[in-house]
Motif scaffolding. Structure first.
Motif, mmCIF file in Angstrom:
data_model
loop_
_atom_site.group_PDB
_atom_site.id
_atom_site.type_symbol
_atom_site.label_atom_id
_atom_site.label_comp_id
_atom_site.label_asym_id
_atom_site.label_seq_id
_atom_site.Cartn_x
_atom_site.Cartn_y
_atom_site.Cartn_z
ATOM 1 N N LEU A 121 22.371 -0.348 11.773
ATOM 2 C CA LEU A 121 23.222 0.394 10.846
ATOM 3 C C LEU A 121 22.458 0.509 9.541
ATOM 4 O O LEU A 121 22.005 -0.495 8.996
ATOM 5 N N ARG A 122 22.327 1.740 9.041
ATOM 6 C CA ARG A 122 21.524 1.959 7.839
ATOM 7 C C ARG A 122 21.896 3.294 7.190
ATOM 8 O O ARG A 122 22.609 4.099 7.788
ATOM 9 N N PRO A 123 21.368 3.530 5.978
ATOM 10 C CA PRO A 123 21.580 4.835 5.348
ATOM 11 C C PRO A 123 20.833 5.942 6.111
ATOM 12 O O PRO A 123 19.794 5.695 6.735
ATOM 13 N N LEU A 124 21.358 7.141 6.028
ATOM 14 C CA LEU A 124 20.692 8.316 6.577
ATOM 15 C C LEU A 124 19.335 8.496 5.909
ATOM 16 O O LEU A 124 19.181 8.199 4.723
ATOM 17 N N CYS A 125 18.358 8.964 6.653
ATOM 18 C CA CYS A 125 17.065 9.343 6.093
ATOM 19 C C CYS A 125 16.675 10.711 6.668
ATOM 20 O O CYS A 125 17.205 11.124 7.707
ATOM 21 N N PRO A 126 15.768 11.430 6.007
ATOM 22 C CA PRO A 126 15.402 12.766 6.485
ATOM 23 C C PRO A 126 14.905 12.801 7.932
ATOM 24 O O PRO A 126 15.196 13.748 8.669
ATOM 25 N N ALA A 127 14.193 11.776 8.371
ATOM 26 C CA ALA A 127 13.667 11.751 9.735
ATOM 27 C C ALA A 127 14.771 11.734 10.789
ATOM 28 O O ALA A 127 14.525 12.027 11.961
ATOM 29 N N ASP A 128 16.002 11.430 10.371
ATOM 30 C CA ASP A 128 17.114 11.402 11.329
ATOM 31 C C ASP A 128 17.455 12.786 11.873
ATOM 32 O O ASP A 128 18.099 12.894 12.918
ATOM 33 N N LEU A 129 17.014 13.819 11.208
ATOM 34 C CA LEU A 129 17.211 15.164 11.753
ATOM 35 C C LEU A 129 16.560 15.258 13.130
ATOM 36 O O LEU A 129 17.149 15.809 14.062
ATOM 37 N N ASP A 130 15.366 14.681 13.260
ATOM 38 C CA ASP A 130 14.656 14.700 14.546
ATOM 39 C C ASP A 130 15.119 13.599 15.494
ATOM 40 O O ASP A 130 14.648 13.517 16.620
ATOM 41 N N ARG A 131 16.033 12.764 15.045
ATOM 42 C CA ARG A 131 16.574 11.694 15.895
ATOM 43 C C ARG A 131 17.962 12.049 16.432
ATOM 44 O O ARG A 131 18.692 11.172 16.876
#
Length: 190
Positions: free
Chosen positions: A47-57
């Motif tokens: 569980l963590r804050p959203l990061c830009p790389a999450d778009l590809d995840r």
């Protein structure tokens, strides 16, 4: 891919991850069986804050299980992310399945600054969704518990959310009550 576009989807967190790590989980109002927490959400989960790389995840894939998420470019995603980060009032959390490298759950806390209640802050929970492949693992409870506690930590005078009638009992477990107010909307787009 140019070096600049490679920087679009990095691991920069939307907000300081220590805000989640430092939550007073002992004041949580719901029970978990088996026990899970923000620091231990389950085997292979983070569980963590959203990061830009999450778009590809698969972040948008999860959101699309809730509503129309739309199609966005990496540039649009990054611009919106940077806007949210700059304001300091958006707390989008995700659960990542690290074995799959995929986002499997997300929820958002938005802080509104008010003039009422001595210039108090109000929290709003939105976009709570757990991937259909991970339902039944208490992740929805974890997300709502974490954001409810986070809003208290951020000194909000209240926190609200909108939900369908079928989900009212779920949210009551966290101390939410139906208000006498009527939720209304005026939609301009789907």
């Amino acid at each position: 891919m140019s070096p600049a576009s490679g920087m679009l989807l990095d691991e920069t967190p939307l907000f300081d991850p220590s805000l989640l790590q430092d939550l007073d989980w002992s004041s949580n109002t719901v029970s978990f069986s088996p026990p899970i927490s923000p620091s231990q959400p389950g085997e292979g989960l983070v569980l963590r804050p959203l990061c830009p790389a999450d778009l590809d995840r698969g972040y948008y894939k999860v959101l699309s299980q809730l509503t129309v998420a739309g199609d966005v470019t990496k540039e649009q995603f990054r611009a919106n992310f940077e806007h949210m980060k700059r304001t300091g009032d958006y707390y989008v959390i995700v659960v990542e399945d690290t074995s799959l490298g995929q986002i499997v759950a997300t929820a958002t806390l938005i802080i509104e600054h008010k003039f009422i209640h001595s210039c108090a802050k109000r929290g709003r929970i939105e976009e709570v969704v757990v991937s259909d492949v991970c339902r039944g693992k208490q992740l929805g409870k974890l997300l709502v518990s974490a954001l409810t506690l986070l809003s208290k930590k951020l000194q909000c005078y209240k926190i609200t959310l909108e939900c369908s009638q079928k989900n009212v009992e779920f949210y009551k477990k966290f101390g939410y009550t139906a208000s006498d107010e009527t939720y209304m909307q005026c939609r301009f787009f789907d």
